[in-house]
Design a protein around this motif. Structure first.
Motif, mmCIF file in Angstrom:
data_model
loop_
_atom_site.group_PDB
_atom_site.id
_atom_site.type_symbol
_atom_site.label_atom_id
_atom_site.label_comp_id
_atom_site.label_asym_id
_atom_site.label_seq_id
_atom_site.Cartn_x
_atom_site.Cartn_y
_atom_site.Cartn_z
ATOM 1 N N PRO A 40 1.251 2.496 -3.644
ATOM 2 C CA PRO A 40 2.061 1.737 -2.679
ATOM 3 C C PRO A 40 2.619 2.580 -1.535
ATOM 4 O O PRO A 40 3.173 2.037 -0.583
ATOM 5 N N LYS A 41 2.457 3.891 -1.591
ATOM 6 C CA LYS A 41 2.975 4.747 -0.523
ATOM 7 C C LYS A 41 2.047 4.801 0.695
ATOM 8 O O LYS A 41 2.452 5.272 1.752
ATOM 9 N N ILE A 42 0.824 4.317 0.559
ATOM 10 C CA ILE A 42 -0.121 4.370 1.688
ATOM 11 C C ILE A 42 0.374 3.556 2.883
ATOM 12 O O ILE A 42 0.397 4.071 4.007
ATOM 13 N N PRO A 43 0.799 2.298 2.698
ATOM 14 C CA PRO A 43 1.318 1.588 3.879
ATOM 15 C C PRO A 43 2.590 2.229 4.446
ATOM 16 O O PRO A 43 2.780 2.263 5.664
ATOM 17 N N ILE A 44 3.418 2.791 3.571
ATOM 18 C CA ILE A 44 4.621 3.480 4.033
ATOM 19 C C ILE A 44 4.227 4.707 4.859
ATOM 20 O O ILE A 44 4.824 4.983 5.905
ATOM 21 N N PHE A 110 -8.505 2.130 6.855
ATOM 22 C CA PHE A 110 -7.796 2.518 8.076
ATOM 23 C C PHE A 110 -7.041 3.823 7.859
ATOM 24 O O PHE A 110 -7.126 4.746 8.673
ATOM 25 N N ALA A 111 -6.296 3.913 6.751
ATOM 26 C CA ALA A 111 -5.554 5.139 6.452
ATOM 27 C C ALA A 111 -6.516 6.319 6.280
ATOM 28 O O ALA A 111 -6.260 7.418 6.790
ATOM 29 N N PHE A 112 -7.612 6.093 5.588
ATOM 30 C CA PHE A 112 -8.624 7.124 5.382
ATOM 31 C C PHE A 112 -9.183 7.576 6.732
ATOM 32 O O PHE A 112 -9.293 8.774 7.013
ATOM 33 N N GLY A 113 -9.535 6.619 7.581
ATOM 34 C CA GLY A 113 -10.086 6.932 8.903
ATOM 35 C C GLY A 113 -9.111 7.687 9.785
ATOM 36 O O GLY A 113 -9.486 8.635 10.486
ATOM 37 N N ILE A 114 -7.844 7.286 9.764
ATOM 38 C CA ILE A 114 -6.820 7.970 10.552
ATOM 39 C C ILE A 114 -6.701 9.429 10.104
ATOM 40 O O ILE A 114 -6.644 10.343 10.930
#
Length: 155
Positions: A40-44, A110-114
């Motif tokens: 759950p910390k990924i969106p944060i 998206f997080a991975f790509g960023i």
């Protein structure tokens, strides 16, 4: 004059790109805040990183008012950003092998790509810094050699 114009345009495009990515990070993180049960910390991570980037861009305008104060703020934000980047890398990459991931695919990719984009950007900066440092070193060595050579020819 044309070189200054190219530098200004590339700087503006760079800021626009990072601003757009930062806004997208906040939006994606907010939209999928409860959509990653396994981590759950990924969106944060996305929300905080995006906000820190945007605040950094806005605070860069302080350089016009007080350059000394801005150095301190930039230092603190830089250290925080580095630590947050490392934490985000751990959170995102730690669930890479999980199948099923129990994390929304759009959010995760998206997080991975960023993060991959930021790693590539950091590698590019590292290479440019190394090349620039080598060029300065060679230029200094050549100037020293010329001074030594000219000094030995003086009677």
């Amino acid at each position: 004059m044309a070189e200054t114009s190219k530098t200004s345009i590339s700087s503006i495009l760079g800021v626009l790109l990072w601003t757009a990515l930062s806004i997208a990070m906040v939006v994606i993180g907010s939209m999928y805040i409860d959509k990653c049960e396994v981590q759950p910390k990924i969106p944060i991570y996305l929300i905080v990183a995006g906000v820190v980037h945007l605040v950094g861009f806005l605070l860069s305008l302080l350089k016009l008012v007080s350059e000394k104060a801005m150095y301190g703020i930039e230092g603190v934000m830089g250290i925080f950003s580095l630590c947050w980047f490392i934490a985000g890398s751990v959170w995102v990459f730690s669930i890479y092998q999980n199948h099923p991931r129990n994390c929304d695919d759009t959010l995760y990719k998206f997080a991975f790509g960023i993060l991959i984009f930021e790693y590539i950007f950091l590698a590019f900066l590292f290479v440019v810094t190394c090349v620039f440092t080598c060029c300065i070193g060679f230029q200094t060595a050549n100037a020293d050699a010329e001074r030594t050579h000219l000094g030995s020819n003086v009677p």
